[in-house]
Design an enzyme around this catalytic site. Structure first.
Site, PDB file in Angstrom:
ATOM      1  N   GLY A 120       0.837  -1.188   0.000  1.00 52.79           N
ATOM      2  CA  GLY A 120       0.000   0.000   0.000  1.00 52.79           C
ATOM      3  C   GLY A 120       0.876   1.242   0.000  1.00 52.79           C
ATOM      4  O   GLY A 120       2.021   1.225  -0.463  1.00 52.79           O
ATOM      5  N   GLY A 121       0.343   2.290   0.581  1.00 50.89           N
ATOM      6  CA  GLY A 121       1.059   3.563   0.602  1.00 50.89           C
ATOM      7  C   GLY A 121       2.403   3.473   1.300  1.00 50.89           C
ATOM      8  O   GLY A 121       3.310   4.286   1.053  1.00 50.89           O
ATOM      9  N   GLY A 145      23.792  11.116 -30.848  1.00 48.46           N
ATOM     10  CA  GLY A 145      23.390  11.843 -29.646  1.00 48.46           C
ATOM     11  C   GLY A 145      23.963  11.201 -28.392  1.00 48.46           C
ATOM     12  O   GLY A 145      24.220  11.880 -27.389  1.00 48.46           O
ATOM     13  N   ALA A 146      24.167   9.880 -28.462  1.00 50.33           N
ATOM     14  CA  ALA A 146      24.684   9.177 -27.289  1.00 50.33           C
ATOM     15  C   ALA A 146      26.092   9.666 -26.942  1.00 50.33           C
ATOM     16  O   ALA A 146      26.486   9.664 -25.773  1.00 50.33           O
ATOM     17  CB  ALA A 146      24.672   7.676 -27.532  1.00 50.33           C
TER      18      ALA A 146
END
Ligand code: HXC
Length: 514
Positions: free
Chosen positions: A170-171, A404-405
């Protein structure tokens, strides 16, 4: 008279140390788990533990809770030392109401977090809890939020380490999620926002807790867990190892280990790069040859194997290593590798850990899957993280640095301090074949033998550009170095950067593309 009072105190502390009692302790052991106290004693240097809040009790009377009061209220909080350095630790005690979090349990953790922040020392959380104390309702939820808020405030100020050593659902998952590292124990821990029962009701999917949120699932599929271990003892050993590579807080550096200079040449490195540029090799061999013996501590090993991240030492100094792995997806950057790399770069930067980037990257992984999963936004995270980092940064290109790498992987242009390349480096916009197909398209199409023409053009392009010398001529590469000399160069370069000062422009905070 005094002795009577002392005896009374001792009785209370004895009760506190027993947690939920021997039956529940036996049941914890039967599951292969240690108790909270055993875990903390194993973690801290012998005799260094100072417990806080051992006599705290809950304040609830609903549902007969006034009949069930346990000193400590399901969480052990303490300070002590690991490797003789101060740390703060809380350990949830599953033998008391399943380690569930009450208002007072949360107050104890918050008090510890405040002390860790005020005194600038790491916070370690050992999580083993059934979640919000059901009998307390919203007070328990408030307690969680008080902890989350402090986790966020402490982020980047002190190291925060979370070990999940039982249920975390859960949270409750969001406190570990905010911290710097999550460690999980195989087969006895799990983390999920909604468990198998809810999953079954809502989606009809049948899945076990282990498959849904066990250590392996989070280490390899979601990337939530950076480290896993076979049992509690191993998990605690990993926490101690991690602490050795982290500073006390963001104002300090990791203490150096003593190092005696030795023969720093590594002749074997020259033979590691295969003749064919398309043949993979194991980047880990390069890392292990360059860093101090037995110092490499890989993080996030099971996730996005195309990038390797981990801590190491070089001449006794702690560094973070980020390296492409040609053995997986040819070392391409994809969504997961970018996220993994970016997270590690930011972890190093906020804790003053210099970085060594070892690059062999043919580019970003193409495909609709990558585009639709946001390779643009996620690739930008890595670019952003490197560009923003002010710690010493060194880059070594062993082979490919394409497109771009090349820019993203800690290029000179985005603030790297030293950029080295081996003679085998290929630094260009794209690979020779792809480049030839585009720029010589017409010539190849009109040739009598297009395949032979492509091959010739490919060779021509490769001869011209698949090397480090154009980049070196521009000063984008500081030095082309022989593999055998690399370790020696790195030791000197990192030593020269010890007093590096670099500051970001004044701002509230940046806006990393999350
Ligand atoms: C109070 C709890 C408890 C809880 C367990 N116990 N969870 N008491 N509040 N949340 C108690 C049990 O009553 C039992 O008490 C003891 O802990 C051990 O639990 P068992 O069920 O016997 O153990 P086990 O079979 O190992 O199962 C563990 C478990 C299960 C899977 C965690 O107990 C469970 O499902 N608990 C409830 C989980 C839950 O729904 N939590 C609330 C989630 S909501 P005795 O006296 O018999 O030893 C939530 C929101 C947080 O957490 C939101 C934050 C934003």
């Amino acid at each position: 008279m005094m002795q009577k009072k002392i005896d009374e105190l001792r009785d209370k502390l004895r009760l506190s140390a027993q947690g939920g009692g021997s039956k529940r302790i036996d049941s914890q052991h039967a599951k292969g788990k240690l108790t909270a106290r055993e875990r903390v004693e194993l973690l801290l240097d012998p005799g260094s533990m100072e417990e806080l809040g051992a006599l705290v009790t809950h304040r609830t009377s609903d549902f007969g809770m006034n009949e069930q009061v346990f000193y400590g209220d399901g969480v052990l909080t303490a300070y002590g030392t690991v490797h003789q350095r101060l740390v703060y630790v809380f350990a949830q005690d599953f033998t008391v109401f399943g380690g569930s979090l009450s208002e007072t349990h949360a107050e104890k953790i918050c008090r510890l977090m405040d002390l860790a922040m005020r005194n600038g020392a790491p916070l370690i959380g050992l999580n083993d809890s059934g979640g919000a104390r059901i009998q307390e309702g919203v007070r328990s939820l408030g307690g969680y939020a008080d902890i989350f808020y402090r986790n966020v405030r402490a982020s980047g100020v002190i190291p925060q380490i979370s070990a999940v050593m039982g249920p975390c659902a859960g949270g409750a998952v969001y406190s570990p999620a905010i911290t710097d590292f999550i460690l999980m124990v195989e087969h006895s821990s799990y983390m999920f926002v909604t468990g198998p029962n809810v999953v079954k009701t809502v989606t009809n999917e049948e899945i076990s807790s282990e498959d849904l949120g066990g250590a392996h699932a989070h280490a390899s599929k979601s990337g939530v867990a950076q480290l896993t271990s076979a049992n509690d003892v191993e998990c605690i050993a990993q926490i101690k190892k991690l602490i050795a590579y982290l500073p006390q807080n963001c104002e300090e550096s990791v203490p150096d280990l003593e190092y005696e200079a030795a023969d720093e040449r590594r002749p074997g490195l020259a033979d590691l790069i295969p003749v064919s540029p398309n043949q993979p090799y194991d980047m880990k061999e390069i890392i292990l040859s360059l860093v101090d013996a037995e110092s490499f501590f890989e993080i996030h090993e099971e996730y996005a194997g195309n990038i390797i991240v981990g801590f190491a030492r070089i001449a006794g100094r702690c560094i973070g290593v980020i390296a492409n792995q040609p053995m997986v997806l040819a070392g391409c950057l994809d969504v997961n590798a970018s996220k993994k790399g970016a997270r590690f770069v930011r972890t190093c930067d906020c804790f003053n850990i210099p970085m060594l980037v070892i690059e062999d990257v043919p580019g970003f992984l193409p495909g609709s899957d990558q585009e639709w999963n946001g390779i643009i936004t996620n690739g930008a995270k890595l670019l952003y993280a490197f560009s923003e980092a002010t710690v010493p940064r060194i880059c070594l290109i062993t082979r490919k640095a394409y497109g771009g790498a090349y820019d993203v992987m800690n290029s000179k242009h985005i603030g790297s301090d030293f950029n080295y390349a081996w003679p085998s480096a290929e630094i260009a916009v794209m690979g020779a074949r792809g480049a030839s197909e585009i720029i010589f398209k017409k010539e190849i199409e009109s040739a009598n033998d297009p395949a032979a023409a492509l091959l010739e053009k490919e060779r021509e392009y490769a001869d011209k550009f698949a090397n480090p010398y154009h980049a070196a001529a521009r000063g984008f590469i500081d030095e082309v170095i022989e593999p055998s000399q690399t370790r020696f160069k790195l030791i000197r370069a990192f030593a020269s950067l010890v007093n590096k000062v670099d500051q970001l422009p004044r701002k509230k905070h940046g806006n990393i593309p999350l």
